[in-house]
Scaffold this motif. Structure first.
Motif, PDB file in Angstrom:
ATOM      1  N   SER A  11     133.282  47.519  89.315  1.00 18.91           N
ATOM      2  CA  SER A  11     132.249  46.689  89.196  1.00 18.91           C
ATOM      3  C   SER A  11     132.833  45.130  89.082  1.00 18.91           C
ATOM      4  CB  SER A  11     131.231  46.861  88.131  1.00 18.91           C
ATOM      5  OG  SER A  11     130.241  45.802  87.878  1.00 18.91           O
ATOM      6  N   GLU A  12     131.967  44.144  89.405  1.00 16.34           N
ATOM      7  CA  GLU A  12     132.627  42.702  89.034  1.00 16.34           C
ATOM      8  C   GLU A  12     131.938  42.195  87.910  1.00 16.34           C
ATOM      9  OE1 GLU A  12     131.216  40.230  92.612  1.00 16.34           O
ATOM     10  OE2 GLU A  12     132.788  41.425  94.062  1.00 16.34           O
ATOM     11  N   HIS A  13     130.968  43.043  87.238  1.00 16.77           N
ATOM     12  CA  HIS A  13     130.440  42.497  86.213  1.00 16.77           C
ATOM     13  C   HIS A  13     130.742  43.067  84.503  1.00 16.77           C
ATOM     14  CE1 HIS A  13     127.415  40.639  88.759  1.00 16.77           C
ATOM     15  NE2 HIS A  13     127.268  41.713  89.619  1.00 16.77           N
ATOM     16  N   ALA A  14     131.432  42.530  84.099  1.00 13.32           N
ATOM     17  CA  ALA A  14     132.004  42.747  82.860  1.00 13.32           C
ATOM     18  C   ALA A  14     131.703  42.294  81.458  1.00 13.32           C
ATOM     19  CB  ALA A  14     133.399  42.363  82.768  1.00 13.32           C
ATOM     20  N   ASP A  15     131.586  42.778  80.294  1.00 14.80           N
ATOM     21  CA  ASP A  15     130.983  42.495  79.147  1.00 14.80           C
ATOM     22  C   ASP A  15     131.848  41.544  78.615  1.00 14.80           C
ATOM     23  OD1 ASP A  15     132.950  43.836  77.777  1.00 14.80           O
ATOM     24  OD2 ASP A  15     131.757  45.136  76.987  1.00 14.80           O
ATOM     25  N   ILE A  16     131.670  40.966  77.302  1.00 18.53           N
ATOM     26  CA  ILE A  16     132.604  39.430  76.659  1.00 18.53           C
ATOM     27  C   ILE A  16     134.012  40.209  76.304  1.00 18.53           C
ATOM     28  CG2 ILE A  16     130.353  38.714  75.913  1.00 18.53           C
ATOM     29  CD1 ILE A  16     131.169  40.027  73.185  1.00 18.53           C
ATOM     30  N   ARG A  17     134.402  41.506  76.425  1.00 17.83           N
ATOM     31  CA  ARG A  17     135.658  41.890  76.262  1.00 17.83           C
ATOM     32  C   ARG A  17     136.455  42.236  77.547  1.00 17.83           C
ATOM     33  NH1 ARG A  17     136.753  47.027  73.610  1.00 17.83           N
ATOM     34  NH2 ARG A  17     134.723  47.606  74.061  1.00 17.83           N
TER      35      ARG A  17
END
Length: 317
Positions: free
Chosen positions: A72-78
């Protein structure tokens, strides 16, 4: 065909703030993960906590034969995100963190900050399933491990703990609703004719309200009297394979000494009818041996392997 999901626990290349501190630690991490995947021998494995897409490619390179990777291209803040390892080529059909338009942003902390999208992206792919196209979505919903302002993992008081537990639940519920909307797209009202799987770290157990949202129309769950009775809900329903897992193995993480099944595989009608077995850990090896984790995820930084067990289902032709 074996389908599975596995939270790889902080898969980063070395040198950053979250992964192994050196190359030796990184090599040990990859070797431990690769040994499990090789023994599991999945056709397709959904993965979570990919902190570095290149690290997933490194892991794929340690496996036998040629594996295909999607991230996925969408990661969280980490920087962690979901992905897939597959023996067959994949086409990405969705990669989104959008919530349904009808859902208003949900409160995320005491300041009134709201979350109008999922914390991590949901990735869906299509691949060859051996009996036609296979459409699979992988997710990692909002964690039950709470964090507080200024990087704290312990609350100031029980009121703060309760509020931040509620904020996490709001977000996990919204994300489960978004995931169900994606499942509806993949099913297209034809669960009897389409092979669709939804898998991942739901961060909640089988009977949790967030997990139940994903099932769709109630009724005919595995292990109930109505399971073998076709009805109109079969077109849009998903079945959690948890009841197929032997009771003595029905956990995928140990939280403060408590065994929890928070990683799940859900199947469409056409797939669940062909499911022959399900389990956690490695087939034939009994209950998974897992470390107990506490409220601070940093405590296991650099540890090899993962604090989760794989969850898998075997599907016949």
């Amino acid at each position: 065909m074996l389908l599975g999901t596995w939270n790889l626990e902080n898969l980063y290349r070395p040198g950053g703030p979250y992964g192994p501190q050196d190359e030796a630690g990184y090599a040990a991490k990859l070797a431990a993960l690769a040994a499990v995947i090789t023994e599991l021998d999945p056709a397709l494995l959904g993965v979570q906590e990919v902190g570095d897409p290149e690290a997933l490619k490194d892991l794929a390179g340690m496996l036998d034969d040629d594996w295909h990777v999607a991230v996925s291209e969408h990661a969280d803040i980490r920087g962690i995100r979901v992905g897939f390892l597959s023996r067959t080529a994949m086409t990405v059909v969705a990669d989104t963190r959008a919530l349904p338009a009808e859902l208003r942003p949900v409160q995320a902390d005491d300041s009134g900050l709201t979350a109008g999208e999922a914390g991590r992206g949901v990735l869906a792919v299509e691949t060859e399933g051996g009996d036609g196209p296979l459409r699979v979505a992988v997710c990692h919903l909002k964690s039950k491990l709470l964090s507080y302002p200024n990087g704290r993992f312990q609350p100031r008081d029980e009121g703060e703990r309760a509020r931040y537990g509620a904020y996490a639940l709001y977000r996990r519920t919204a994300e489960a609703t978004a995931l169900r909307a994606l499942a509806d797209q993949l099913l297209a009202g034809d669960g009897q004719g389409r092979d669709v799987a939804v898998l991942g770290d739901l961060n909640d157990e089988v009977q949790a309200a967030t997990t139940q949202i994903l099932l769709g129309p109630p009724g005919s769950e595995l292990g109930t009297a109505g399971h073998d009775r076709p009805d109109r809900g079969d077109a849009t329903r998903l079945w959690d394979v948890a009841p197929l897992i032997p009771p003595g193995q029905r956990w995928s993480r140990v939280n403060s000494g408590r065994r929890e099944l928070i990683d799940h595989v859900l199947l469409s009608h056409r797939l669940v009818r062909r499911a022959t077995a399900a389990g956690t850990g490695l087939p034939g090896e009994g209950p998974p041996g897992l470390p107990s984790v506490g409220p601070d995820p940093a405590e296991r930084r650099g540890e090899p392997g993962s604090d989760h067990a794989p969850v898998w289902v075997r599907v016949g032709g």
